[in-house]
Design a protein around this motif. Structure first.
Motif, PDB file in Angstrom:
ATOM      1  N   SER A   1      29.041  31.786  66.292  1.00 23.28           N
ATOM      2  CA  SER A   1      28.880  31.819  64.799  1.00 23.28           C
ATOM      3  C   SER A   1      27.628  32.741  64.507  1.00 23.28           C
TER       4      SER A   1
ATOM      5  N   GLN B   1      24.965  34.128  61.390  1.00 25.53           N
ATOM      6  CA  GLN B   1      24.739  34.480  59.851  1.00 25.53           C
ATOM      7  C   GLN B   1      24.579  35.445  59.235  1.00 25.53           C
TER       8      GLN B   1
ATOM      9  N   GLY C   1      24.275  35.386  53.465  1.00 22.20           N
ATOM     10  CA  GLY C   1      23.843  34.049  53.258  1.00 22.20           C
ATOM     11  C   GLY C   1      25.270  33.166  54.047  1.00 22.20           C
ATOM     12  N   GLU C   2      26.319  33.737  54.057  1.00 19.70           N
ATOM     13  CA  GLU C   2      27.537  33.196  55.045  1.00 19.70           C
ATOM     14  C   GLU C   2      27.283  33.076  56.429  1.00 19.70           C
ATOM     15  N   THR C   3      28.088  31.861  56.823  1.00 20.02           N
ATOM     16  CA  THR C   3      28.231  31.877  58.303  1.00 20.02           C
ATOM     17  C   THR C   3      29.629  32.287  58.519  1.00 20.02           C
TER      18      THR C   3
ATOM     19  N   ASP D   1      14.991  39.300  55.081  1.00 20.57           N
ATOM     20  CA  ASP D   1      15.961  38.810  53.985  1.00 20.57           C
ATOM     21  C   ASP D   1      16.428  39.595  53.127  1.00 20.57           C
TER      22      ASP D   1
ATOM     23  N   CYS E   1      24.285  41.254  59.874  1.00 20.57           N
ATOM     24  CA  CYS E   1      23.743  39.829  60.071  1.00 20.57           C
ATOM     25  C   CYS E   1      22.395  39.574  59.677  1.00 20.57           C
ATOM     26  N   ASN E   2      22.116  38.135  59.857  1.00 18.89           N
ATOM     27  CA  ASN E   2      20.430  37.935  59.720  1.00 18.89           C
ATOM     28  C   ASN E   2      19.669  38.674  61.034  1.00 18.89           C
TER      29      ASN E   2
END
Length: 171
Positions: A8, A10, A14-16, A75, A93-94
């Motif tokens: 998974s 991030q 903010g969603e996974t 962020d 993604c993050n």
């Protein structure tokens, strides 16, 4: 066989995202950096994504600051930069690490199953690219200097479905 579907990630929003959700689609994965000299590849990746997304291609981009400190943003600033400068519609993604003890598990998997420059497993720079087939299996690794446009034939080979002739849009 191990696949990316066990991981998974991030997303910047903010969603996974469980990569199981991408089953059935080929995926191009890359580490990116806003201040990298290869950042222009983001526009090429976006063009490829727009052309092949209707046929199932997914692109996952991971900001990373491990190479030349080329990704100083964090962020919301990351999201703003990539949207305002490149208008990216693929998944970003993050920020992650791709090497070392804090490397994201997905990148540990990708590195353990391929070798890069000088047959080394470590990622050496931003914009290292990994192509994964629709079953989630890693099929290829590409160096940072590899221009996304040169990947079109191999991407097309993983999108082709004999039951449905594909008409590719012009870029």
């Amino acid at each position: 066989m191990e696949t990316i579907h066990r991981y998974s990630v991030q997303l910047l929003n903010g969603e996974t995202l469980s990569l199981k959700q991408l089953a059935g689609n080929p995926v191009l994965i890359t580490n990116i950096a806003s201040k990298c000299s290869f950042a222009g590849q983001l526009s090429a990746l976006e063009r490829i994504y727009k052309k092949y997304k209707p046929l199932g291609l997914e692109i996952l981009a991971f900001p990373c600051n491990q190479f030349g400190r080329n990704e100083p943003l964090e962020d919301a600033m990351l999201k703003e930069f990539y949207n305002s400068h490149f208008d990216l519609s693929f998944l970003v993604c993050n920020k992650v690490q791709v090497n070392g003890p804090d490397a994201h598990p997905l990148f540990n998997y990708l590195k353990s199953n391929t070798r890069g420059i000088a047959q080394n497993r470590a990622i050496k720079w931003n914009f290292t690219k990994f192509l994964v087939n629709s079953e989630g299996e890693l099929v290829s690794r590409y160096a940072p200097r590899t221009k996304p446009e040169t990947l079109k034939p191999v991407i097309e080979s993983y999108l082709y479905n004999e039951d449905r002739p594909i008409q590719f849009a012009k870029l």
